[in-house]
Motif scaffolding. Structure first.
Motif, PDB file in Angstrom:
ATOM      1  N   UNK A  16       0.837  -1.202   0.000  1.00 57.30           N
ATOM      2  CA  UNK A  16       0.000   0.000   0.000  1.00 57.30           C
ATOM      3  C   UNK A  16       0.871   1.251   0.000  1.00 57.30           C
ATOM      4  N   UNK A  17       1.982   1.205   0.715  1.00 58.60           N
ATOM      5  CA  UNK A  17       2.902   2.341   0.743  1.00 58.60           C
ATOM      6  C   UNK A  17       3.499   2.626  -0.621  1.00 58.60           C
ATOM      7  N   UNK A  18       3.846   1.573  -1.363  1.00 57.46           N
ATOM      8  CA  UNK A  18       4.362   1.765  -2.721  1.00 57.46           C
ATOM      9  C   UNK A  18       3.292   2.430  -3.585  1.00 57.46           C
ATOM     10  N   UNK A  19       2.050   1.987  -3.427  1.00 58.81           N
ATOM     11  CA  UNK A  19       0.958   2.604  -4.173  1.00 58.81           C
ATOM     12  C   UNK A  19       0.788   4.070  -3.843  1.00 58.81           C
ATOM     13  N   UNK A  20       0.896   4.401  -2.563  1.00 58.12           N
ATOM     14  CA  UNK A  20       0.771   5.791  -2.146  1.00 58.12           C
ATOM     15  C   UNK A  20       1.867   6.658  -2.758  1.00 58.12           C
ATOM     16  N   UNK A  21       3.084   6.131  -2.820  1.00 57.67           N
ATOM     17  CA  UNK A  21       4.185   6.875  -3.431  1.00 57.67           C
ATOM     18  C   UNK A  21       3.945   7.097  -4.924  1.00 57.67           C
ATOM     19  N   UNK A  22       3.360   6.106  -5.595  1.00 59.02           N
ATOM     20  CA  UNK A  22       3.053   6.279  -7.020  1.00 59.02           C
ATOM     21  C   UNK A  22       2.019   7.368  -7.226  1.00 59.02           C
ATOM     22  N   UNK A  23       1.029   7.426  -6.338  1.00 60.14           N
ATOM     23  CA  UNK A  23       0.018   8.475  -6.450  1.00 60.14           C
ATOM     24  C   UNK A  23       0.612   9.851  -6.173  1.00 60.14           C
ATOM     25  N   UNK A  24       1.536   9.921  -5.228  1.00 63.20           N
ATOM     26  CA  UNK A  24       2.136  11.209  -4.875  1.00 63.20           C
ATOM     27  C   UNK A  24       3.107  11.708  -5.941  1.00 63.20           C
ATOM     28  N   UNK A  25       3.767  10.777  -6.636  1.00 63.60           N
ATOM     29  CA  UNK A  25       4.809  11.156  -7.597  1.00 63.60           C
ATOM     30  C   UNK A  25       4.366  11.054  -9.046  1.00 63.60           C
ATOM     31  N   UNK A  26       3.294  10.305  -9.301  1.00 58.86           N
ATOM     32  CA  UNK A  26       2.887  10.063 -10.680  1.00 58.86           C
ATOM     33  C   UNK A  26       3.869   9.184 -11.428  1.00 58.86           C
ATOM     34  N   UNK A  27       4.581   8.329 -10.703  1.00 61.60           N
ATOM     35  CA  UNK A  27       5.604   7.482 -11.326  1.00 61.60           C
ATOM     36  C   UNK A  27       5.574   6.096 -10.692  1.00 61.60           C
ATOM     37  N   UNK A  28       6.262   5.172 -11.353  1.00 62.29           N
ATOM     38  CA  UNK A  28       6.360   3.810 -10.846  1.00 62.29           C
ATOM     39  C   UNK A  28       7.496   3.708  -9.830  1.00 62.29           C
ATOM     40  N   UNK A  29       7.641   2.528  -9.250  1.00 64.58           N
ATOM     41  CA  UNK A  29       8.587   2.320  -8.145  1.00 64.58           C
ATOM     42  C   UNK A  29       9.988   1.968  -8.649  1.00 64.58           C
ATOM     43  N   UNK A  30      10.623   2.915  -9.312  1.00 65.09           N
ATOM     44  CA  UNK A  30      12.018   2.771  -9.713  1.00 65.09           C
ATOM     45  C   UNK A  30      12.280   1.425 -10.389  1.00 65.09           C
ATOM     46  N   UNK A  31      13.356   0.728  -9.988  1.00 65.29           N
ATOM     47  CA  UNK A  31      13.729  -0.528 -10.638  1.00 65.29           C
ATOM     48  C   UNK A  31      12.796  -1.680 -10.281  1.00 65.29           C
ATOM     49  N   UNK A  32      11.976  -1.520  -9.275  1.00 64.58           N
ATOM     50  CA  UNK A  32      11.035  -2.586  -8.927  1.00 64.58           C
ATOM     51  C   UNK A  32       9.857  -2.627  -9.899  1.00 64.58           C
ATOM     52  N   UNK A  33       9.597  -1.513 -10.556  1.00 62.49           N
ATOM     53  CA  UNK A  33       8.594  -1.453 -11.622  1.00 62.49           C
ATOM     54  C   UNK A  33       9.239  -0.749 -12.825  1.00 62.49           C
ATOM     55  N   UNK A  53      -2.635  -0.589  -6.014  1.00 62.72           N
ATOM     56  CA  UNK A  53      -1.822  -1.089  -4.910  1.00 62.72           C
ATOM     57  C   UNK A  53      -2.281  -0.540  -3.570  1.00 62.72           C
ATOM     58  N   UNK A  54      -2.650   0.723  -3.542  1.00 61.09           N
ATOM     59  CA  UNK A  54      -3.140   1.295  -2.289  1.00 61.09           C
ATOM     60  C   UNK A  54      -4.465   0.647  -1.895  1.00 61.09           C
ATOM     61  N   UNK A  55      -5.369   0.503  -2.878  1.00 61.59           N
ATOM     62  CA  UNK A  55      -6.667  -0.085  -2.578  1.00 61.59           C
ATOM     63  C   UNK A  55      -6.567  -1.535  -2.158  1.00 61.59           C
ATOM     64  N   UNK A  56      -5.803  -2.343  -2.928  1.00 66.95           N
ATOM     65  CA  UNK A  56      -5.675  -3.756  -2.590  1.00 66.95           C
ATOM     66  C   UNK A  56      -4.879  -3.944  -1.304  1.00 66.95           C
ATOM     67  N   UNK A  57      -3.860  -3.102  -1.090  1.00 70.16           N
ATOM     68  CA  UNK A  57      -3.082  -3.203   0.139  1.00 70.16           C
ATOM     69  C   UNK A  57      -3.925  -2.946   1.367  1.00 70.16           C
ATOM     70  N   UNK A  58      -4.718  -1.877   1.331  1.00 69.23           N
ATOM     71  CA  UNK A  58      -5.602  -1.586   2.444  1.00 69.23           C
ATOM     72  C   UNK A  58      -6.722  -2.623   2.543  1.00 69.23           C
ATOM     73  N   UNK A  59      -7.182  -3.108   1.373  1.00 68.16           N
ATOM     74  CA  UNK A  59      -8.228  -4.117   1.378  1.00 68.16           C
ATOM     75  C   UNK A  59      -7.797  -5.401   2.049  1.00 68.16           C
ATOM     76  N   UNK A  60      -6.524  -5.733   1.956  1.00 69.02           N
ATOM     77  CA  UNK A  60      -6.033  -6.951   2.604  1.00 69.02           C
ATOM     78  C   UNK A  60      -6.126  -6.874   4.123  1.00 69.02           C
ATOM     79  N   UNK A  61      -6.236  -5.659   4.658  1.00 66.25           N
ATOM     80  CA  UNK A  61      -6.318  -5.486   6.106  1.00 66.25           C
ATOM     81  C   UNK A  61      -7.764  -5.436   6.608  1.00 66.25           C
ATOM     82  N   UNK A  62      -8.719  -5.499   5.690  1.00 66.60           N
ATOM     83  CA  UNK A  62     -10.139  -5.470   6.042  1.00 66.60           C
ATOM     84  C   UNK A  62     -10.707  -6.852   5.759  1.00 66.60           C
ATOM     85  N   UNK A  63     -11.163  -7.555   6.778  1.00 69.00           N
ATOM     86  CA  UNK A  63     -11.497  -8.965   6.652  1.00 69.00           C
ATOM     87  C   UNK A  63     -12.462  -9.277   5.506  1.00 69.00           C
TER      88      UNK A  63
END
Length: 268
Positions: A16-33, A53-63
């Protein structure tokens, strides 16, 4: 099951954190993407990736949404492996750095795969070979071997990442490389696999605490440092999920032993 629960939380928050960074920067996660610059609508796709990624990441924490979210995230992570990292390895098969990128993405994919099986239990329509947690565990064992090899190939870089307050940084680089190798071989050959996976998860978690968290604290405006923190946290979570999936194994020899199916309850 607390081990899987710990991995579940770390895995979800890291991605979810990686997703949040993509939303804040408008870019992918460097060499990982490593999405090529020539891709059409790359900027918009980066935002779409961040939302997913943010939605699915947070969704994984909601039963109620955790099972579906884990499945969606796992499928998405498979595209990192197949579409982004595997072609780079095919173009430069002798480059350990390319294998390292593939392995880190594979670690996340394997963690998501096993997590989904633990949440779905027997309530899924997957083919038999996809429903068997041994396959992603073996893949994760291979990942650990590559991580270990990379520590020796890139010894100076690895030693440079060891906190300066620790003595003999080169020695720690050798030690952690040997740790990755040992854990990978333990999982692959069924020799102390539960112990190996647990120690691997603990070691990667120590990297998060001793290396990445202080780096973010010292450079709070650095997107790279935040990305490394979230990726490392997600990989640590994946490692704990793998270790938890071996709960039916003894702490000793387990070669050839058939593991019991993962249960739907994760202890959360």
């Amino acid at each position: 099951m607390r081990t899987i629960a710990l991995g579940h939380v770390l895995f979800a928050i890291g991605l979810a954190g990686i997703g949040l960074l993509s939303l804040a920067s408008g870019d992918f996660a460097y060499t990982w993407q490593p999405v090529p610059g020539w891709v059409i609508w790359r900027h918009g796709l980066a935002y779409a990736s961040g939302i997913l990624m943010l939605g699915a990441g947070m969704g994984m924490l909601v039963k109620p949404a955790s099972r579906l979210s884990a499945l969606v995230m796992t499928i998405y992570l498979s595209t990192w492996v197949l579409l982004l990292q595997a072609p780079r390895v095919a173009q430069a098969p002798a480059n350990v750095g390319m294998w390292l990128g593939l392995s880190e993405s594979m670690a996340l994919f394997c963690g998501g795969w096993i997590l989904y099986l633990s949440l779905a239990g027997s309530e899924h329509n997957l083919p038999k070979f996809l429903a068997d947690p041994r396959l992603p565990r073996y893949l994760f064992g291979g990942v650990c071997v590559v991580l270990g090899i990379s520590h020796f190939v890139y010894l100076d870089i690895t030693a440079g990442m060891v906190p300066a307050w620790l003595p003999d940084r080169t020695g720690f680089a050798y030690l952690t490389g040997a740790g990755h190798l040992g854990a990978g071989l333990a999982i692959l050959f069924g020799v102390l696999p539960r112990l190996g996976a647990t120690l691997e998860a603990g070691m990667i978690s120590s990297f998060v605490l001793l290396l990445h968290a202080p780096s973010v604290f010292s450079q709070p405006a650095s997107r790279l440092q935040w990305t490394m923190l979230f990726v490392a946290s997600a990989i640590a979570g994946a490692a704990w999920v793998v270790a938890g999936s071996l709960r039916a194994s003894s702490w000793g020899w387990a070669a050839g032993r058939v593991q019991e199916p993962l249960k739907a309850e994760t202890g959360r």
